[in-house]
Design a protein around this motif. Structure first.
Motif, PDB file in Angstrom:
ATOM      1  N   GLY A 189     -28.274 -51.257 -19.170  1.00 49.98           N
ATOM      2  CA  GLY A 189     -26.924 -51.557 -18.877  1.00 49.98           C
ATOM      3  C   GLY A 189     -26.424 -51.195 -17.398  1.00 49.98           C
ATOM      4  N   ALA A 215     -22.390 -55.173 -22.203  1.00 45.71           N
ATOM      5  CA  ALA A 215     -22.926 -54.423 -23.438  1.00 45.71           C
ATOM      6  C   ALA A 215     -23.584 -55.261 -24.194  1.00 45.71           C
ATOM      7  CB  ALA A 215     -21.757 -53.887 -24.319  1.00 45.71           C
ATOM      8  N   MET A 216     -23.615 -56.409 -24.323  1.00 46.34           N
ATOM      9  CA  MET A 216     -24.551 -57.512 -25.030  1.00 46.34           C
ATOM     10  C   MET A 216     -25.828 -57.787 -24.201  1.00 46.34           C
ATOM     11  SD  MET A 216     -24.297 -61.313 -26.194  1.00 46.34           S
ATOM     12  CE  MET A 216     -24.238 -61.823 -24.457  1.00 46.34           C
ATOM     13  N   TRP A 268     -17.033 -56.332 -19.538  1.00 43.12           N
ATOM     14  CA  TRP A 268     -17.880 -55.106 -20.425  1.00 43.12           C
ATOM     15  C   TRP A 268     -18.474 -55.710 -21.302  1.00 43.12           C
ATOM     16  CZ3 TRP A 268     -19.272 -51.040 -18.043  1.00 43.12           C
ATOM     17  CH2 TRP A 268     -18.433 -50.592 -17.032  1.00 43.12           C
ATOM     18  N   PRO A 269     -17.876 -56.652 -22.330  1.00 39.58           N
ATOM     19  CA  PRO A 269     -18.567 -56.965 -23.608  1.00 39.58           C
ATOM     20  C   PRO A 269     -19.740 -57.645 -23.303  1.00 39.58           C
ATOM     21  CG  PRO A 269     -16.209 -57.463 -23.677  1.00 39.58           C
ATOM     22  CD  PRO A 269     -16.421 -57.134 -22.049  1.00 39.58           C
ATOM     23  N   ALA A 274     -27.164 -55.461 -22.088  1.00 37.78           N
ATOM     24  CA  ALA A 274     -27.757 -54.164 -22.053  1.00 37.78           C
ATOM     25  C   ALA A 274     -28.826 -54.143 -23.155  1.00 37.78           C
ATOM     26  CB  ALA A 274     -27.079 -53.213 -21.785  1.00 37.78           C
ATOM     27  N   SER A 275     -28.036 -54.580 -24.452  1.00 37.30           N
ATOM     28  CA  SER A 275     -28.790 -54.506 -25.742  1.00 37.30           C
ATOM     29  C   SER A 275     -29.816 -55.439 -25.698  1.00 37.30           C
ATOM     30  CB  SER A 275     -27.773 -54.694 -26.868  1.00 37.30           C
ATOM     31  OG  SER A 275     -26.486 -53.869 -26.716  1.00 37.30           O
ATOM     32  N   VAL A 315     -31.521 -49.286 -23.495  1.00 37.33           N
ATOM     33  CA  VAL A 315     -30.310 -49.739 -23.640  1.00 37.33           C
ATOM     34  C   VAL A 315     -29.409 -49.277 -22.321  1.00 37.33           C
ATOM     35  CG1 VAL A 315     -28.171 -50.326 -24.752  1.00 37.33           C
ATOM     36  CG2 VAL A 315     -30.423 -50.723 -25.996  1.00 37.33           C
ATOM     37  N   LEU A 316     -29.210 -48.007 -22.366  1.00 37.35           N
ATOM     38  CA  LEU A 316     -28.630 -47.483 -21.325  1.00 37.35           C
ATOM     39  C   LEU A 316     -29.070 -47.702 -19.918  1.00 37.35           C
ATOM     40  CD1 LEU A 316     -27.512 -43.902 -22.992  1.00 37.35           C
ATOM     41  CD2 LEU A 316     -26.092 -45.964 -22.706  1.00 37.35           C
ATOM     42  N   TRP A 359     -25.468 -53.592 -14.310  1.00 29.23           N
ATOM     43  CA  TRP A 359     -24.147 -53.131 -13.563  1.00 29.23           C
ATOM     44  C   TRP A 359     -24.460 -52.848 -11.997  1.00 29.23           C
ATOM     45  CZ3 TRP A 359     -22.177 -48.915 -11.008  1.00 29.23           C
ATOM     46  CH2 TRP A 359     -20.743 -49.033 -10.795  1.00 29.23           C
TER      47      TRP A 359
END
Length: 689
Positions: free
Chosen positions: A154, A108-109, A104-105, A111-112, A150-151, A158
Motif C-alpha cells: 500500500g 486498499a484493494m 482509497w478503496p 495493496a491487498s 500488504v502495508l 501510494w
C-alpha cells in the motif's frame, strides 16, 4: 528445530537490491504515466520485468544470506514460478499507479492483491527448497508477514502514484521513497523468514537435484544488477531524449509563435495586420448576422503625418505612429479590434447599438489624436480623418465595408480634415471611379497613352532658352488629356510610379538627344523624381541605362528632387546623390523653402541648382515676407555656388522682381506653358538661336 543464521554482508546486499528495485519501480511508474500509448505498453512490460526481477532477486539474496547446518538447494520450477509471481504482481502495481485516479478503496484493494502476490512469491521461493519434513510456520509471525506485505504494498503504491509526475525535486523524493520502500520489502521478507521453523532431522530435497546455491547466487546477482541497470540506463537516456524533445518542441513553439506574430501582426505597432483584420471582420459579420447586431468599421487616416515623416525622418514618424496607436488603445474597449493596414492607415472594428454610437467613438478618437505629442524633444501635432461604414447598411462583405469606409474617410479629408464622415452611396460612385481610373492606369504604358510636355527654362529675364522641364501627361482614351494631379497620387499609392518614372526618364533622354541632333546643343532637360522612384534600389541603373541607350552625355540631364524627399533620410539621400553626381548628372533641389532642411546636410548635397517654390513667387509684390525669403534663398544658393531657378513666373512684375533679386533662370506661364515637343520647336525656332 534446526539452528539458522544469516550472513550480514548478504543481508545488507539484499537491502541494497530492495532499494534499487524500489527506485527502478518509481522511475518506471513516471515513464509509463507520461509515455504515449504505444510506448506506455513497452515501458509497462519492461518496468514490470525490472521491478519483478528486483523484488525476486532481493528475496533470493535474502535466502542466500540464510543458512542451516545442512546442504541447501532450490527447485528450478518453483524458483521460476516465484519469479513469474513477482513479475505479475509488479505488472499489476505499475498498471494501478498509472491510472488517472487512485481512490482509497482502490488503493486498499490493490495493496491487498499486491501484498498477496509478494507473499506468494516469498513462500513459493521457500517451498523451492523442498524441505523434508516440510517447513513449519509460526502462525503469528506468518500473519504478521502478510500484514507487512500488504502495508508495504500500500505504501509503495501510494508513493509511486504521488511521485509519477516529473518535478524539480522528483529525483530526491524518489531516492528517499526508495529507501522507505526497500526497508518495507526487506522487513516483509525477514518477517516471513522469522515465521519459518525447520524441525530436527530435516533435509533439503532440492540439495542434489535443484539449483546449487553458488550458481543461484551468481544468477540472482547478475540478473538483478543487469536488469535494473539496463532499465535505469534506458530510463536516463529516455529522460534526456524527452528533455531534448521538450527543448526542441519549446523552440519550435516559440518559432511558430514568432512566425504567427509576423504573419498576423504589424511589426511596428504590434496591431493586427490586414490578414488578421480580414479574419476578425469575417467573424464580426457572422456574429452580427447570427445575433442581429450592428457594428461599425472606422477607417482612420492621420492628417499631417507625411509632412512630419518627411521633415524629421522615418524614425520619428514611427515613434509618433506607435504613440498614436497607444492612445487609440486607451480610448476603445478591450473587445474592439484595432488594425494597421499600412503607413498611417488604421482600422477600428467596434460593435455599436446604433450609428450615433459610432459618431461618438469617432469624435472621441479625433479629440484624443489631436492632442500634442512630445517625442525626442519635438512637439508634434497630427489630426485624424475618419470614415465610418456600418454593417449591414453600408456593406455585407469585408471588402465592401473597408472600401466604403475608405471612401468616407477621403470625403472627410475633402471637407477639411480633422473630422469624421459616414459613408453615403454617392461616395461609392467616386470610389469606383478611382478604381476604374487605376485599372486604366495599369495599362497606360503598354497602350502608349503617356505623353511628355516640355516647359522652357529661360535665362533671366527673358531668354534665351537653355533647357526644358519634362512634365507628364496622360492621354486617356475616354477622359482626354489628364494632368499629373489627376493620376499620379494613384500611381504613388499603388507602386506604379516606379515604372512610369522610368518611362519618363527614358523618353526625356530620347527627346533631348533628338533636339541636340537637330542642332540645339545648348539645351538640357530636367526630369522630376518621385519619392518612391528616388528610394528605389535600381534608380542608378535606370539613369545609366537611359543615358547609354540614347547616347546622351550625363551633363545634359538634370534630376529634380523635392527638398522634403532629399531630407527624408539625409544620409541615404546623400549616398544616392553622390553616385548620380559622379556620373555627371545635374542635381536640382525642387520646392526649396517649403521643407525643414538642415544646412549641415544641405551644404553636403552634390546639387548644382536650387528651385524656389512657386508659393513664394506667387506672393511677391503683395507686401508679405516672401520677398525677404526669396532673397535669403538666392543669397544662400550663391554662397553654396548653386544656380537659382524660380518657377511659377506668371506676371511681368514677378519677372522683374526675381531678375533684380538675382535669379539665374526663370520658368512659368508668362515665359512658356508646358507643350508637346513639336509645338516647342515651333515656338522657339526650328534652328538653334
Amino acid at each position: 528445530m534446526l539452528a539458522s543464521r544469516y550472513n550480514e554482508v548478504l543481508v545488507v546486499f539484499s537491502l541494497i537490491v530492495a532499494i534499487l528495485a524500489s527506485y527502478t519501480a518509481l522511475d518506471i511508474a513516471g515513464r509509463v504515466s507520461t509515455a504515449q500509448r504505444g510506448a506506455r505498453l513497452a515501458w509497462l512490460a519492461g518496468g514490470a520485468l525490472a521491478m519483478g526481477t528486483g523484488i525476486w532477486s532481493m528475496h533470493f539474496v535474502g535466502m542466500l544470506a540464510f543458512s542451516l547446518p545442512i546442504e541447501l538447494g532450490y527447485d528450478l520450477w518453483l524458483t521460476s514460478a516465484s519469479l513469474l509471481i513477482a513479475i505479475a504482481s509488479s505488472t499489476f502495481a505499475l498498471w494501478l499507479v498509472c491510472q488517472r485516479e487512485l481512490p482509497w478503496p482502490r488503493l486498499a484493494m490493490g495493496a491487498s492483491l499486491m501484498g498477496a502476490g509478494i507473499a506468494a512469491m516469498h513462500y513459493t521461493g521457500m517451498e523451492a527448497m523442498r524441505m523434508v519434513p516440510g517447513i513449519v510456520y509460526d502462525p503469528a509471525w506468518f500473519a504478521l508477514s502478510i500484514v507487512v506485505a500488504v502495508l508495504a504494498s500500500g505504501a509503495a503504491l501510494w508513493i509511486a502514484f504521488r511521485l509519477r509526475w516529473h518535478s524539480t525535486w522528483v529525483v530526491f523524493s524518489r531516492a528517499g521513497a526508495s529507501v522507505a520502500m526497500g526497508c518495507a520489502i526487506v522487513g516483509m521478507h525477514y518477517t516471513g523468514m522469522a515465521a519459518s521453523q525447520f524441525p530436527e532431522g530435516s533435509y533439503c530435497g532440492a540439495a542434489n537435484s535443484g539449483i546449487d546455491t553458488g550458481w543461484l547466487s551468481i544468477l540472482v546477482i547478475m540478473a538483478a544488477l543487469s536488469v535494473m541497470a539496463t532499465t535505469l540506463i534506458i530510463s536516463v537516456l529516455d529522460s534526456r531524449l524527452e528533455q531534448r524533445t521538450a527543448s526542441l518542441a519549446s523552440a519550435l513553439s516559440k518559432a511558430n509563435s514568432e512566425l504567427m506574430q509576423l504573419a498576423l501582426y504589424d511589426n511596428l505597432t504590434k496591431l493586427p495586420n490586414r490578414m488578421l483584420l480580414a479574419d476578425r471582420l469575417g467573424q464580426a459579420i457572422e456574429k452580427a448576422r447570427r445575433e442581429h447586431k450592428v457594428f461599425a468599421v472606422l477607417f482612420i487616416d492621420l492628417d499631417g503625418f507625411k509632412a512630419i515623416n518627411d521633415a524629421y525622418g522615418h524614425h520619428l514618424g514611427d515613434l509618433l505612429l506607435v504613440e498614436v496607436t497607444q492612445r487609440i488603445r486607451g480610448s476603445v474597449r478591450g473587445q474592439d479590434t484595432i488594425a494597421r493596414l499600412g503607413g498611417d492607415e488604421l482600422i477600428l472594428l467596434t460593435e455599436i447599438g446604433e450609428p450615433t454610437d459610432a459618431a461618438k467613438i469617432a469624435g472621441k478618437l479625433i479629440e484624443t489624436i489631436r492632442q500634442p505629442y512630445s517625442i525626442e524633444h519635438h512637439e508634434l501635432f497630427v489630426s485624424a480623418s475618419v470614415g465610418i461604414a456600418v454593417y449591414p447598411d453600408d456593406g455585407l462583405a469585408p471588402h465592401e465595408l473597408l472600401v466604403n469606409a475608405d471612401a468616407a474617410m477621403y470625403h472627410a479629408k475633402e471637407q477639411g480634415r480633422d473630422g469624421y464622415c459616414f459613408f453615403e452611396n454617392s461616395m461609392n460612385a467616386n470610389a469606383q471611379e478611382q478604381l476604374r481610373l487605376l485599372q486604366d492606369l495599369r495599362h497606360a504604358l503598354e497602350r502608349d497613352e503617356l505623353r511628355l510636355h516640355y516647359q522652357p527654362k529661360l535665362i533671366a529675364p527673358a531668354g534665351p532658352i537653355i533647357g526644358v522641364e519634362a512634365l507628364l501627361r496622360w492621354q486617356h482614351p475616354e477622359r482626354g488629356l489628364l494632368s499629373p494631379d489627376q493620376f499620379l497620387p494613384l500611381a504613388e499609392k499603388t507602386g506604379l510610379i516606379v515604372p512610369i518614372g522610368n518611362w519618363v526618364l527614358d523618353e526625356a533622354c530620347a527627346q533631348i538627344q533628338r533636339w541636340r541632333a537637330a542642332g540645339h546643343t545648348s539645351w538640357n532637360i530636367a526630369v522630376n523624381l518621385s519619392a518612391s522612384q528616388f528610394a528605389h534600389a535600381k534608380l542608378i541603373d535606370s539613369v545609366r541605362t537611359a543615358l547609354q541607350r540614347h547616347g546622351l552625355e550625363a551633363h545634359n540631364l538634370t534630376l529634380e528632387i523635392t527638398e522634403s524627399t532629399a531630407m527624408r533620410d539625409a544620409d541615404s539621400s546623400l549616398a544616392v546623390l553622390e553616385q548620380l553626381a559622379a556620373m555627371g548628372v545635374g542635381i536640382s533641389i525642387d520646392d526649396f523653402g517649403t521643407g525643414y532642411s538642415s544646412l549641415l546636410y544641405l551644404k553636403r548635397l552634390p546639387a548644382n541648382e536650387l528651385k524656389i517654390d512657386r508659393g513664394f513667387v506667387n506672393e511677391l509684390g503683395q507686401g508679405g515676407d516672401d520677398a525677404a525669403i526669396v532673397s535669403a534663398i538666392i543669397a544662400l544658393g550663391r554662397t553654396l555656388g548653386l544656380k537659382i531657378v524660380a518657377e511659377g513666373v506668371e506676371t511681368p512684375e514677378q519677372q522683374k522682381h526675381l531678375t533684380r533679386l538675382g535669379c539665374n533662370l526663370l520658368q512659368g506661364y508668362l515665359l512658356g506653358r508646358p507643350m508637346p515637343a513639336e509645338q516647342l520647336i515651333e515656338c522657339y525656332g526650328e534652328t538653334p538661336a
